[in-house]
Design an enzyme around this catalytic site. Structure first.
Site, PDB file in Angstrom:
ATOM      1  N   ASP A 101      74.435 -35.346 100.683  1.00  0.00           N
ATOM      2  CA  ASP A 101      74.688 -35.579  99.267  1.00  0.00           C
ATOM      3  C   ASP A 101      76.194 -35.517  99.041  1.00  0.00           C
ATOM      4  O   ASP A 101      76.944 -35.019  99.881  1.00  0.00           O
ATOM      5  CB  ASP A 101      73.955 -34.536  98.428  1.00  0.00           C
ATOM      6  CG  ASP A 101      73.852 -34.939  96.968  1.00  0.00           C
ATOM      7  OD1 ASP A 101      74.302 -36.049  96.629  1.00  0.00           O
ATOM      8  OD2 ASP A 101      73.328 -34.139  96.173  1.00  0.00           O
ATOM      9  N   ASP A 149      77.832 -40.575  92.341  1.00  0.00           N
ATOM     10  CA  ASP A 149      77.513 -41.183  91.059  1.00  0.00           C
ATOM     11  C   ASP A 149      77.761 -40.189  89.930  1.00  0.00           C
ATOM     12  O   ASP A 149      77.996 -39.005  90.165  1.00  0.00           O
ATOM     13  CB  ASP A 149      76.058 -41.658  91.041  1.00  0.00           C
ATOM     14  CG  ASP A 149      75.094 -40.553  91.454  1.00  0.00           C
ATOM     15  OD1 ASP A 149      75.196 -40.080  92.604  1.00  0.00           O
ATOM     16  OD2 ASP A 149      74.255 -40.146  90.632  1.00  0.00           O
ATOM     17  N   GLY A 204      69.678 -38.154  88.245  1.00  0.00           N
ATOM     18  CA  GLY A 204      69.737 -37.647  86.882  1.00  0.00           C
ATOM     19  C   GLY A 204      68.401 -37.233  86.303  1.00  0.00           C
ATOM     20  O   GLY A 204      68.260 -37.140  85.075  1.00  0.00           O
ATOM     21  N   CYS A 219      47.775 -21.823 105.612  1.00  0.00           N
ATOM     22  CA  CYS A 219      48.924 -22.251 106.411  1.00  0.00           C
ATOM     23  C   CYS A 219      49.256 -21.192 107.456  1.00  0.00           C
ATOM     24  O   CYS A 219      48.781 -20.058 107.402  1.00  0.00           O
ATOM     25  CB  CYS A 219      50.125 -22.530 105.515  1.00  0.00           C
ATOM     26  SG  CYS A 219      51.008 -21.063 104.949  1.00  0.00           S
TER      27      CYS A 219
END
Length: 564
Positions: A87, A122, A189, A274
């Site tokens: 990122d 962005d 966003g 799990c």
């Protein structure tokens, strides 16, 4: 390269190839922070992860991490040899405000540290921003994307779709990013919408972007990390997810399930099988030292997440993803709100409906109803009928034909020309059915089961029956009859001359060579492959929706059965 292998409406199972291996999608990229690892990368892999995401902005701002990443690469830095995405710092700008990094510099940094998938910096447009501000920020995001493309080198580039809470801006942004040389398109966003359980708004915005995004590239839903949301996100056409929720929830003593979240402190038993839960009790879990308890909770959260993703992929294979989303709505009503928000878009979504699915649908939804009602107008409805729980009155002659089989249906064994005509009309239209069966009809059935195998007319083998789905496949002779009886563009896929030569040899047709397609065809329909001058060259099964081809899909278009 992104290869789509199976579809269920907008949802798809794909394979994204990167320099460090391939990702089978839909999948989750767990966030790892090189400064604080709740779980080691090897443990994350053991939970089911095949890819990770880390933050290049954090690495770039820490002198030691920056030097190590530039010297040895980001894979060595985090101890991971598989696909790795980075990122750019956009989320940090959402949390902290302005950040100290230049948009082009952070793209170059991601490239230089060897990221497989880098992300444009962005502008995170908050959902509450008005249209004017959202439009201004979108313009800045688009400018940054344009500037980033020449810098990516061999790195795959993720160009984010912004636009705030304004569907028209989202669709415009998607159309714009589809024209640049990017490789993936995150929906950005939207974290506040997920945090506030505003799933109906989320669904509307994702769908707005999907209307214009090129379908040949994967879609990444930024910040989606809760297993209760994966099925819905996949239904909307998202392929990749990322989140640090597995670690953040663990640090807060919370356990994630596909139906919601519970605090460990409030639980008397562990409703989970799990690997982290199956050999211990709730009391034993609570008694663990704090650091070990956090680690085991993080393991549980990831194990549950990847188990849910396996369910999602299997539901796509079976054509039952909508049914899975309905099941998830029982535990998370906001998921049901999102499904309701899709109803006004039923006409557009119907274009993505397949002609049939491997399993019979049991959940009602507008796109499927529109598709079935449209097809039922093709066949006679004045004979005996049965009441289908989803579709209402359906002719008994179609009781064995997908997707019209009622639950618990026992397949009919009696075959008549009238029944054959009803199925052919449902698939190809009344005029095509009349032409296909015009002549002396011979029905070839199995001696052992009595089921229909082939339909011969005047000695020509025109149709074969798929007993599993109660639907016909076209043979070359049948294709010639439809071609002569029905005017273009009915039942046709028009291909470039370069493709036609290969199709005449029985080879498949690919999207990039398709010039035109009958808009009434749907994925899994039988189709005719023709040239621009309407010369019939092959017959086969359409493997994509015509809407996908219009949006620039790549890969297989028609699986050719026979050359003509």
């Amino acid at each position: 390269m992104f290869e789509i292998r199976q579809r269920d409406g907008l949802a798809r199972i794909g394979r994204l190839t990167t320099p460090h291996g391939a990702l089978e999608t839909p999948t989750l990229l767990p966030v790892v922070n090189p400064r604080k690892l709740t779980l080691a990368p090897a443990e994350i892999r053991d939970c089911g992860a095949t890819g990770l995401i880390t933050n290049s902005y954090i690495i770039s701002r820490h002198a030691e991490l920056r030097e190590r990443a530039l010297a040895d690469g980001v894979h060595a830095l985090v101890g991971w040899d598989g696909p790795l995405m980075t990122d750019s710092g956009t989320f940090q700008s959402h949390v902290y405000g302005d950040i100290e990094v230049e948009p082009q510099a952070i793209v170059e940094f991601q490239r230089d540290i060897g990221s497989d998938i880098g992300t444009v910096l962005d502008v995170f447009t908050e959902p509450e921003f008005d249209a004017d501000r959202a439009e201004a920020e979108l313009a800045e995001t688009q400018a940054r994307i344009t500037a980033a493309v020449p810098l990516k080198g061999e790195m795959l580039l993720a160009a984010t779709v912004q636009g705030g809470s304004h569907p028209a801006l989202r669709e415009r942004a998607a159309a714009q990013v589809s024209t640049v040389d990017a490789d993936m398109h995150p929906i950005g966003g939207v974290v506040p919408l997920m945090e506030q359980y505003r799933y109906a708004e989320l669904a509307t915005l994702v769908l707005a972007a999907k209307r214009a995004l090129v379908p040949a590239r994967p879609v990444h839903l930024f910040g989606c990390g809760h297993p209760s949301l994966f099925a819905l996100a996949a239904l909307l056409g998202c392929d990749l997810f990322d989140s640090a929720s597995y670690a953040k929830f663990a640090a807060d003593g919370r356990m994630m399930f596909n139906w919601g979240t519970r605090r460990l402190a409030e639980m008397e038993e562990l409703p989970c099988g799990c690997a982290a839960c199956s050999t211990t009790s709730a009391d034993e879990f609570k008694a663990l030292p704090a650091e070990e308890r956090e680690r085991q909770l993080a393991r549980h959260n990831l194990l549950v997440s990847f188990a849910e993703l396996r369910r999602v992929r299997e539901a796509i294979r079976e054509g039952l993803l909508w049914e899975l989303v309905v099941a998830r709505a029982a535990g998370r009503p906001e998921v049901g709100d999102a499904l309701a928000a899709l109803e006004p878009h039923g006409d557009w979504l119907e274009q993505w409906e397949p002609a049939f699915r491997p399993r019979q649908p049991t959940a009602i939804r507008e796109p499927l109803l529109r598709f079935v009602r449209g097809r039922l107008t093709r066949t006679a409805t004045d004979g005996p009928a049965f009441e289908h729980p989803l579709f209402g009155a359906v002719p008994e002659t179609l009781a064995d034909t997908a997707p019209l089989r009622p639950p618990g249906n026992v397949r009919q064994r009696s075959w008549t020309p009238e029944r054959v005509h009803a199925i052919a009309a449902f698939q190809f239209g009344g005029a095509a059915a009349d032409a296909l069966l015009g002549g002396k009809v011979e029905l070839v059935t199995s001696r052992n089961t009595g089921r229909l195998r082939n339909v011969l007319v005047d000695g020509e083998h025109r149709l074969s029956l798929s007993a599993r789905y109660g639907r016909f496949t076209l043979r070359a002779a049948g294709a010639c009859v439809i071609h002569a009886a029905c005017a273009a563009p009915q039942q046709r896929v028009v291909v470039h001359a370069d493709s036609a030569e290969f199709n005449r040899q029985g080879r498949n047709t690919f999207c990039k060579f398709v010039l035109e397609c009958d808009p009434d065809l749907r994925c899994q329909d039988e189709c005719l492959v023709v040239t621009e001058s309407d010369e019939l060259v092959a017959v086969g099964k359409l493997k994509v929706a015509p809407a996908e081809i219009i949006l620039g899909q790549q890969g297989l278009a028609v699986k050719v059965r026979e050359a003509v």
